[in-house]
Motif scaffolding. Structure first.
Motif: not given
Length: 159
Positions: A85, A87, A107, A110, A114-115
């Motif tokens: 991921r 993140s 950013s 997200a 959205k993943d």
């Protein structure tokens, strides 16, 4: 592990984003994979080194997942593949040579629910030159083939 994660990513609507600069040897890995997948009919954005130009187009699409593919410089062996991921790796040094624009775009994605996933291929040479090094070319082909299987299933399901 990677196959389970990819199966989950491709179980929902996914947009694949190819990043990189094909004039900079291994930096073109993400674009090369995306070109291959686009030829199969997958939902692909070939962003090259300007992902920010596509941020809102991707954000407003019906994709639930976004898989960004790019060359990375982390110090790992050339051709090594990482999938995570975004993140989880956003703070990693050398995640992408397009880090500022990529972080801003992620950013935006997200904030639209959205993943966002990142698949990186460790670069060996990103100097000007259009020829990929052997190890990175081999990994790029392997990633393209691996993702092709998921894309073919996805395209078949839509038809």
């Amino acid at each position: 592990m990677m196959h389970e994660v990819l199966a989950d990513i491709f179980s929902r609507r996914v947009t694949i984003v190819g990043m990189g600069n094909t004039l900079r040897a291994d930096d073109g890995a993400g674009v090369r994979v995306a070109e291959h997948l686009a030829a199969l009919g997958a939902d692909v954005v070939i962003a090259e080194d300007v992902i920010e130009n596509y941020a809102f187009t991707i954000a407003e699409s019906d994709a639930e997942q976004v898989l960004i593919i790019d060359a990375v410089r982390t110090g790992a062996e050339p051709g090594a593949i990482v999938l995570a991921r975004f993140s989880d790796i956003a703070e990693s040094a050398g995640v992408s040579s397009h880090k500022a624009a990529l972080s801003m775009t992620v950013s935006i994605l997200a904030s639209h629910g959205k993943d966002v996933w990142f698949l990186g291929i460790e670069a060996e040479d990103i100097d000007i030159g259009s020829t990929m090094t052997a190890r990175v070319a081999q990994s790029t082909a392997a990633v393209a083939e691996m993702l092709s299987r998921y894309c073919k299933e996805k395209v078949a399901d839509v038809r």
